[in-house]
Design a protein around this motif. Structure first.
Motif, PDB file in Angstrom:
ATOM      1  N   ALA A 235      34.806  84.244  56.116  1.00 31.19           N
ATOM      2  CA  ALA A 235      35.853  84.330  57.046  1.00 31.19           C
ATOM      3  C   ALA A 235      36.416  82.982  57.470  1.00 31.19           C
ATOM      4  CB  ALA A 235      35.612  84.959  58.512  1.00 31.19           C
ATOM      5  N   SER A 236      35.996  81.982  57.132  1.00 38.51           N
ATOM      6  CA  SER A 236      36.492  80.583  57.544  1.00 38.51           C
ATOM      7  C   SER A 236      37.686  80.211  56.595  1.00 38.51           C
ATOM      8  CB  SER A 236      35.222  79.457  56.934  1.00 38.51           C
ATOM      9  OG  SER A 236      35.023  79.546  55.785  1.00 38.51           O
ATOM     10  N   PRO A 237      38.436  79.273  57.107  1.00 38.23           N
ATOM     11  CA  PRO A 237      39.510  78.870  56.435  1.00 38.23           C
ATOM     12  C   PRO A 237      39.331  78.298  54.711  1.00 38.23           C
ATOM     13  CG  PRO A 237      39.641  77.839  58.527  1.00 38.23           C
ATOM     14  CD  PRO A 237      38.434  78.586  58.165  1.00 38.23           C
ATOM     15  N   VAL A 238      38.354  77.766  54.598  1.00 33.18           N
ATOM     16  CA  VAL A 238      37.986  77.077  53.265  1.00 33.18           C
ATOM     17  C   VAL A 238      37.964  78.276  52.286  1.00 33.18           C
ATOM     18  CG1 VAL A 238      36.101  76.113  51.985  1.00 33.18           C
ATOM     19  CG2 VAL A 238      36.744  75.152  54.220  1.00 33.18           C
ATOM     20  N   ALA A 239      36.906  79.385  52.698  1.00 37.29           N
ATOM     21  CA  ALA A 239      36.578  80.548  51.924  1.00 37.29           C
ATOM     22  C   ALA A 239      38.280  81.358  51.422  1.00 37.29           C
ATOM     23  CB  ALA A 239      35.795  81.511  52.443  1.00 37.29           C
ATOM     24  N   LYS A 240      38.754  81.469  52.722  1.00 39.57           N
ATOM     25  CA  LYS A 240      40.030  82.063  52.861  1.00 39.57           C
ATOM     26  C   LYS A 240      41.193  81.526  51.807  1.00 39.57           C
ATOM     27  CE  LYS A 240      40.224  85.086  57.027  1.00 39.57           C
ATOM     28  NZ  LYS A 240      40.655  85.030  58.323  1.00 39.57           N
ATOM     29  N   GLY A 241      40.847  80.102  51.643  1.00 41.23           N
ATOM     30  CA  GLY A 241      42.080  79.567  50.968  1.00 41.23           C
ATOM     31  C   GLY A 241      41.478  79.505  49.193  1.00 41.23           C
ATOM     32  N   ILE A 242      40.406  80.098  49.212  1.00 35.70           N
ATOM     33  CA  ILE A 242      39.794  80.011  47.681  1.00 35.70           C
ATOM     34  C   ILE A 242      39.894  81.320  47.166  1.00 35.70           C
ATOM     35  CG2 ILE A 242      37.832  79.527  46.187  1.00 35.70           C
ATOM     36  CD1 ILE A 242      36.925  77.184  48.077  1.00 35.70           C
ATOM     37  N   LEU A 243      39.437  82.320  47.827  1.00 37.91           N
ATOM     38  CA  LEU A 243      39.458  83.952  47.521  1.00 37.91           C
ATOM     39  C   LEU A 243      40.892  84.443  47.408  1.00 37.91           C
ATOM     40  CD1 LEU A 243      36.483  85.309  49.193  1.00 37.91           C
ATOM     41  CD2 LEU A 243      36.627  85.060  46.890  1.00 37.91           C
TER      42      LEU A 243
ATOM     43  N   ILE B 249      33.306  77.860  46.615  1.00 37.90           N
ATOM     44  CA  ILE B 249      33.295  77.945  48.074  1.00 37.90           C
ATOM     45  C   ILE B 249      31.786  77.355  48.277  1.00 37.90           C
ATOM     46  CG2 ILE B 249      32.722  79.457  49.956  1.00 37.90           C
ATOM     47  CD1 ILE B 249      34.638  81.459  48.788  1.00 37.90           C
ATOM     48  N   ASP B 250      30.876  77.773  47.435  1.00 40.18           N
ATOM     49  CA  ASP B 250      29.373  77.015  47.650  1.00 40.18           C
ATOM     50  C   ASP B 250      29.508  75.461  47.508  1.00 40.18           C
ATOM     51  OD1 ASP B 250      26.294  77.687  47.328  1.00 40.18           O
ATOM     52  OD2 ASP B 250      26.782  76.004  45.766  1.00 40.18           O
ATOM     53  N   ASN B 251      30.373  74.993  46.479  1.00 42.39           N
ATOM     54  CA  ASN B 251      30.345  73.671  46.267  1.00 42.39           C
ATOM     55  C   ASN B 251      30.981  73.099  47.602  1.00 42.39           C
ATOM     56  OD1 ASN B 251      29.393  73.772  43.731  1.00 42.39           O
ATOM     57  ND2 ASN B 251      31.289  73.960  42.779  1.00 42.39           N
ATOM     58  N   ALA B 252      32.112  73.662  48.251  1.00 42.45           N
ATOM     59  CA  ALA B 252      32.968  73.189  49.212  1.00 42.45           C
ATOM     60  C   ALA B 252      31.786  72.872  50.376  1.00 42.45           C
ATOM     61  CB  ALA B 252      34.271  74.143  49.605  1.00 42.45           C
ATOM     62  N   LEU B 253      31.157  73.700  50.732  1.00 50.76           N
ATOM     63  CA  LEU B 253      30.048  73.589  51.768  1.00 50.76           C
ATOM     64  C   LEU B 253      29.211  72.472  51.483  1.00 50.76           C
ATOM     65  CD1 LEU B 253      29.400  77.594  52.423  1.00 50.76           C
ATOM     66  CD2 LEU B 253      30.667  75.780  54.025  1.00 50.76           C
ATOM     67  N   ARG B 254      28.473  72.635  50.276  1.00 48.85           N
ATOM     68  CA  ARG B 254      27.565  71.451  50.044  1.00 48.85           C
ATOM     69  C   ARG B 254      28.240  69.998  50.303  1.00 48.85           C
ATOM     70  NH1 ARG B 254      23.261  73.846  47.945  1.00 48.85           N
ATOM     71  NH2 ARG B 254      23.360  75.973  47.241  1.00 48.85           N
ATOM     72  N   ASN B 255      29.449  69.824  50.095  1.00 52.15           N
ATOM     73  CA  ASN B 255      30.201  68.700  50.009  1.00 52.15           C
ATOM     74  C   ASN B 255      30.580  68.345  51.446  1.00 52.15           C
ATOM     75  OD1 ASN B 255      29.594  68.089  47.319  1.00 52.15           O
ATOM     76  ND2 ASN B 255      31.610  69.123  46.460  1.00 52.15           N
TER      77      ASN B 255
ATOM     78  N   ALA C 186      21.226  89.924  50.507  1.00 57.56           N
ATOM     79  CA  ALA C 186      20.799  88.970  51.499  1.00 57.56           C
ATOM     80  C   ALA C 186      19.930  89.743  52.659  1.00 57.56           C
ATOM     81  CB  ALA C 186      21.799  88.425  51.979  1.00 57.56           C
ATOM     82  N   LEU C 187      19.046  88.880  53.210  1.00 55.75           N
ATOM     83  CA  LEU C 187      18.441  89.531  54.413  1.00 55.75           C
ATOM     84  C   LEU C 187      19.377  89.988  55.636  1.00 55.75           C
ATOM     85  CD1 LEU C 187      15.172  86.964  54.811  1.00 55.75           C
ATOM     86  CD2 LEU C 187      15.251  89.378  53.951  1.00 55.75           C
ATOM     87  N   ASP C 188      19.064  90.896  56.457  1.00 53.44           N
ATOM     88  CA  ASP C 188      19.758  91.167  57.522  1.00 53.44           C
ATOM     89  C   ASP C 188      20.322  90.237  58.328  1.00 53.44           C
ATOM     90  OD1 ASP C 188      21.017  93.103  59.089  1.00 53.44           O
ATOM     91  OD2 ASP C 188      19.437  93.584  60.155  1.00 53.44           O
ATOM     92  N   THR C 189      19.127  89.297  58.510  1.00 54.99           N
ATOM     93  CA  THR C 189      19.325  88.328  59.723  1.00 54.99           C
ATOM     94  C   THR C 189      20.537  87.211  59.116  1.00 54.99           C
ATOM     95  OG1 THR C 189      17.204  87.263  58.630  1.00 54.99           O
ATOM     96  CG2 THR C 189      17.328  88.427  60.644  1.00 54.99           C
ATOM     97  N   ALA C 190      20.821  87.186  57.647  1.00 56.50           N
ATOM     98  CA  ALA C 190      21.434  86.165  57.141  1.00 56.50           C
ATOM     99  C   ALA C 190      22.871  86.717  56.914  1.00 56.50           C
ATOM    100  CB  ALA C 190      21.032  85.862  55.709  1.00 56.50           C
ATOM    101  N   ARG C 191      23.370  87.919  57.244  1.00 59.44           N
ATOM    102  CA  ARG C 191      24.661  88.504  56.979  1.00 59.44           C
ATOM    103  C   ARG C 191      25.544  87.996  57.752  1.00 59.44           C
ATOM    104  NH1 ARG C 191      24.936  94.870  56.940  1.00 59.44           N
ATOM    105  NH2 ARG C 191      23.600  94.796  58.957  1.00 59.44           N
ATOM    106  N   ASP C 192      25.270  87.724  59.458  1.00 58.21           N
ATOM    107  CA  ASP C 192      26.242  87.136  60.206  1.00 58.21           C
ATOM    108  C   ASP C 192      26.614  85.668  59.670  1.00 58.21           C
ATOM    109  OD1 ASP C 192      26.310  89.335  61.798  1.00 58.21           O
ATOM    110  OD2 ASP C 192      25.015  88.621  63.411  1.00 58.21           O
ATOM    111  N   THR C 193      25.897  84.871  59.234  1.00 62.24           N
ATOM    112  CA  THR C 193      26.102  83.620  58.516  1.00 62.24           C
ATOM    113  C   THR C 193      27.182  83.830  57.430  1.00 62.24           C
ATOM    114  OG1 THR C 193      23.828  82.874  59.507  1.00 62.24           O
ATOM    115  CG2 THR C 193      25.376  81.546  57.863  1.00 62.24           C
TER     116      THR C 193
END
Length: 959
Positions: free
Chosen positions: A303-311, A258-264, A290-297
């Protein structure tokens, strides 16, 4: 004056110094809070400007800034959260937001606790108790239920029905107490769940509290704008689940993908998933922190389609409920405390937890003296216990997670197979955390239904307008009072009285801050009214001083005797007003409590400043030349009320005739026209709608009436002809989903011709300048409770006044005279509102504010009457052989100056509030104005004659 007065002045001076220091300390927190809130607003404005001034971006940025500094020490070692709580907060009517009263169903709580399969009496007892408590407005559902169950099954044992909550062999009263405590714990658990949800929603400084009424919870949510979302959030039931857990090592490759997919991703910002974590991975179930302010991101990425397709489908990620507070070194702000949350990996089976639902029958928190630390014990239902044994057998030496509303409350390690459903949860719990977890486990899926029985929405621009109106009325009233005192008593006495007023304001706000009170528009009205009544003490002292000067005494002796002789009247009149305030505090709701709180504090402060601080100034300056020439008169007031000799008692037959005629007219009006009950007493909804042009209320009513299917509807103008208030009881008894949206749609449709193409979104409260500015809902249950409490409050106030007068004057004639005047004044105000509702251009409704006005007038009326009767008592002691008729007449004449001056100063303040204070309290203030006028006349022409006639007849019987 020198010995006794000096000692009292020294004490008063010491108290004043301590009060000044204490008030400065607490008021400083409000200044610090305002400073940081201003910085948050500036930051939010900058962020919003980057996004086309998006209101949503502005709200999130403001919330983010406040969250970031929440645990920072910003003032005297206090964190910002603590500083906020210690200052004077603004109420919803000043800041905007939501006020919601929730009802947790006590019958549903009992059903979730009971083992009543095959028991024919349990459900009948619950239904019977529900019916009785609704009809009788009883707060003690458990008492009624237990009594009804005993009637149905005299030999029945409730310890069998509630075997997990009640000990076998307990007495009937002990069973009741156990069930009450269990219900209270489960309502507390609901309160904690709601608090967690609200905190997650990002509300700044919410007020959430349990009410005395069984199962009722009050929520005040300042600044909230997404009202429908909040309503759904509050009504949804909590979901308790048990999950098996996954190790980070098992899912690390997938997270890396997921991390690689976002970077690319060339359309993104070049950041990967791991960039939003402070720390990633570990040897346990923790994915990262993570910080509280980063949790929403992070949630949005997962919840994105990319992450759902990998997890994989059998993996679920959830945040821990409790954050870790860590100090970090920020390059911009230096060292500060931040909240860090852990993300945990959970296993699912087809998307479902290993165990869910209402499976816990009992849970308790305790302390392990041997091992040290708090723990939680829990018992499960038989079927759940068997599943729990299988889960623990499959997860030996692994963690299982207890999850509520998708937040991980605890993840204990399984050391052995747990059979029978009895197990312990250990962890690094504080006593309160262990108790909260036990309550969470007991509440399960929150089987008890939660209903919104009262709902008020106030738009932020309405709040801003309310602040301006309230403050203007406050400032103008203060200035006019100061001018008033100088004009009638001279520059120096007027300035001294004004100094007392300024200290009164300072002490009042300081005490409010020390109580962490919330300032409302009605609270401002209470402060302003207390200032008006504070002048009464100075007027009494100055009028008595003038009498002593006319008797030939020196200025120093006259001042000393003026203070001494006025003290009892001041004390009695202030105490009667405080009694009324206490009754308002006990039986009022919302704005009325705010009014009563500030009124009581203001009266106490005014007593101290007028009686003691002003005397201290006179003692300190007594030997100076300007003070030796004081006369306490001016060219305007020198001849006023100096030698009045009106035969007030001689006109008693005429006054009784007028009173009888007024009572007759009121009775006819009450039968013919009735009263215009507000939604406080009848149930319904109010909507304040702002247009961009003048509108006609009769045309709006004609357009809307057909759309509400015969329901009651009223449209009135408020403030000016561009703003109206629409009231209706349409479907107020209905529990259907979406009623609020339906009514909004109806209003939007009915007002189309006046909206100039406005969208439904702008028409709702999302637009701060136009459309629906505020809404209020009061359900029938709350309306009935309010009406009952109002009746009780009025009756208690009348009885309290009667017995207080009897106690102080030891003469039932005075009590009956005072009661007759008070009852007539209250009855006349009610009759006036019956005669003229629909005639005046503001809402003349019988609601909580009206009852508060009645009760305040009762206090003011007694204040006035006590001063006259106090002079009668004094004159009876001085001239025991004088005819009682003459004594009363001379007493009224000698206090006439004080009566007129006090009434004038109070009316001056009330007129300021009426003209400048806004529509929110205009009806209340109008009732007060009318009440002060009628009350003043009733003291002279009704209280005194009734007292005279009663005393004469009593003496005739004795003779």
């Amino acid at each position: 004056m020198q010995s006794k007065g000096s000692l009292g002045s020294v004490v008063a001076g010491v108290i004043a110094i301590f009060m000044v220091l204490i008030c400065l300390f607490y008021l400083s927190f409000s200044l610090v809070t305002n400073h940081y809130e201003k910085k948050a607003s500036e930051y939010a404005a900058i962020e919003a400007a980057k996004d086309n001034n998006s209101p949503e971006t502005k709200r999130k940025a403001y919330s983010e800034y406040i969250k970031n500094i929440a645990n920072e020490k910003v003032y005297l070692g206090y964190t910002f959260n603590e500083v906020q709580k210690l200052g004077v907060g603004l109420g919803l009517d000043l800041k905007g937001g939501m006020n919601v009263t929730l009802q947790v169903s006590v019958p549903d709580i009992l059903r979730s606790m009971a083992n009543a399969e095959g028991n024919p009496y349990f459900e009948r007892a619950v239904e019977s108790a529900d019916s009785i408590t609704r009809a009788n407005k009883s707060n003690d559902f458990i008492d009624v239920f237990c009594n009804e169950y005993r009637k149905l099954d005299p030999q029945g044992d409730l310890s069998v029905v509630f075997k997990d909550q009640v000990k076998r062999g307990d007495s009937f009263d002990a069973i009741k107490n156990s069930l009450r405590q269990e219900v209270k714990d489960r309502v507390s658990s609901s309160t904690n769940v709601l608090r967690t949800r609200i905190d997650q929603f990002g509300v700044v400084a919410p007020n959430i509290q349990e009410l005395e009424k069984d199962g009722q919870i009050l929520l005040e949510l300042p600044g909230v704008k997404e009202h429908d979302r909040v309503r759904e959030l509050l009504k949804s039931s909590a979901n308790l689940e048990f999950y098996e857990t996954a190790q980070f090592a098992d899912i690390a490759p997938m997270l890396q993908n997921i991390d690689n997919a976002l970077r690319n991703d060339t359309t993104g910002n070049g950041k990967g998933l791991f960039d939003y974590f402070l720390q990633v991975g570990g040897p346990t179930i923790t994915v990262g922190s993570a910080l509280d302010t980063a949790r929403d991101t992070i949630d949005a990425i997962l919840a994105s389609p990319v992450a759902k397709g990998i997890l994989p489908a059998n993996i679920k990620l959830a945040w821990e409920f409790k954050p870790q507070v860590v100090q970090i070194d920020d390059s911009v702000r230096g060292k500060r405390n931040v909240n860090i949350y852990q993300l945990v990996a959970l296993k699912t089976s087809n998307g479902k937890p290993a165990l869910s639902g209402d499976v816990i029958t009992a849970a308790t928190s305790d302390y392990d003296a041997m091992q040290g630390g708090n723990y939680v014990s829990m018992n499960m239902k038989p079927e759940a216990a068997r599943q729990w044994a299988r889960i623990t057998a499959a997860n030996l030496n692994k963690q299982v997670a207890i999850v509520l509303d998708n937040q991980v409350y605890s993840a204990p390690n399984v050391n052995s197979v747990i059979e029978g459903g009895r197990s312990q949860i250990t962890g690094n719990f504080t006593t309160d955390e262990a108790k909260d977890l036990a309550n969470v486990l007991k509440s399960g899926k929150m089987a008890a239904k939660v209903d919104i029985i009262s709902d008020t929405v106030i738009g932020p621009s309405l709040g801003e307008q309310a602040i301006q109106q309230g403050m203007w009325s406050f400032v103008v009233a203060i200035v006019l009072l100061m001018i008033f005192m100088c004009l009638f008593y001279g520059f120096i006495p007027g300035i001294i009285a004004n100094i007392a007023l300024i200290f009164n304001i300072f002490f009042t706000f300081g005490i409010l801050a020390s109580f962490q009170a919330v300032l409302t528009l009605s609270g401002i009205a209470g402060i302003v009214l207390a200032l008006g009544m504070a002048v009464d003490a100075n007027v009494l002292i100055y009028e008595r001083t003038k009498e002593e000067l006319r008797a030939g005494k020196s200025i120093r002796t006259a001042i000393a005797d003026g203070y001494a002789n006025a003290f009892s009247a001041i004390f009695d009149s202030n105490l009667t007003s405080i009694i009324t305030g206490v009754i308002l505090l006990l039986f009022g709701t919302g704005p009325i409590k705010g009014f009563a709180t500030t009124l009581i504090i203001g009266i106490i402060c005014s007593f101290f400043t007028a009686v003691y601080l002003t005397r201290l100034i006179y003692i300190m300056c007594a030997k100076t030349k300007p003070f030796e020439k004081l006369t306490f008169t001016t060219a305007i007031s020198s001849k006023m009320f100096s030698n009045t000799n009106f035969n007030f008692l001689g006109a008693r037959k005429v006054s009784f005739g007028i009173v009888g005629a007024v009572v007759l007219v009121v009775i006819i009006s009450l039968f013919a026209r009735g009263l215009n009950q507000g939604i406080d007493f009848s149930g319904g909804r109010n909507y304040v709608v702002q247009f961009d042009h003048p509108v006609k209320t009769h045309e709006l009513q004609a357009q809307l009436a057909p759309l509400f299917n015969g329901a009651q509807l009223s449209v009135i103008t408020i403030d000016d002809d561009t703003k109206v208030r629409i009231s209706t009881n349409y479907k107020i008894d209905s529990d259907e989903e979406g009623i609020d949206n339906e009514i909004t749609q109806i209003l939007y449709k009915g007002l189309q011709n006046e909206l100039n193409g406005m969208s439904i979104e702008d028409f709702s409260t999302t637009n701060e300048n136009i459309g629906i500015m505020s809404s209020q809902k009061v359900g029938p249950t709350v309306a009935n409770d309010m009406r009952t409490d109002a009746y009780i409050a009025v009756i208690l106030a009348l009885l309290a006044m009667f017995f207080y007068i009897l106690l102080r004057f030891r003469n039932i004639a005075f009590s009956l005279g005072a009661l007759a005047a008070v009852a007539f004044t209250a009855f006349t105000i009610i009759g006036f509102y019956s005669l003229f509702w629909g005639v005046f251009p503001f809402a003349m409704e019988i609601d909580q504010s009206f009852i508060a006005a009645i009760l305040t007038v009762i206090g003011y009326q007694i204040n006035d009457t006590v001063v006259v009767f106090d002079r009668v008592r004094e004159n009876v002691g001085l001239y025991p052989k004088q005819n009682f008729f003459t004594t009363i007449n001379s007493s009224i004449n000698s206090t006439l100056g004080r009566t007129v001056m006090t009434s004038s100063s109070t009316l001056l303040v009330l007129l300021c509030i009426f003209i400048l204070g806004g529509d929110a309290i205009r009806s209340f203030v109008f009732a007060m104005i009318f009440g002060v006028i009628i009350g003043t006349l009733a003291t002279i022409y009704l209280a005194a004659p009734v007292a005279y006639i009663t005393d004469s007849r009593r003496n005739a019987k004795k003779a």
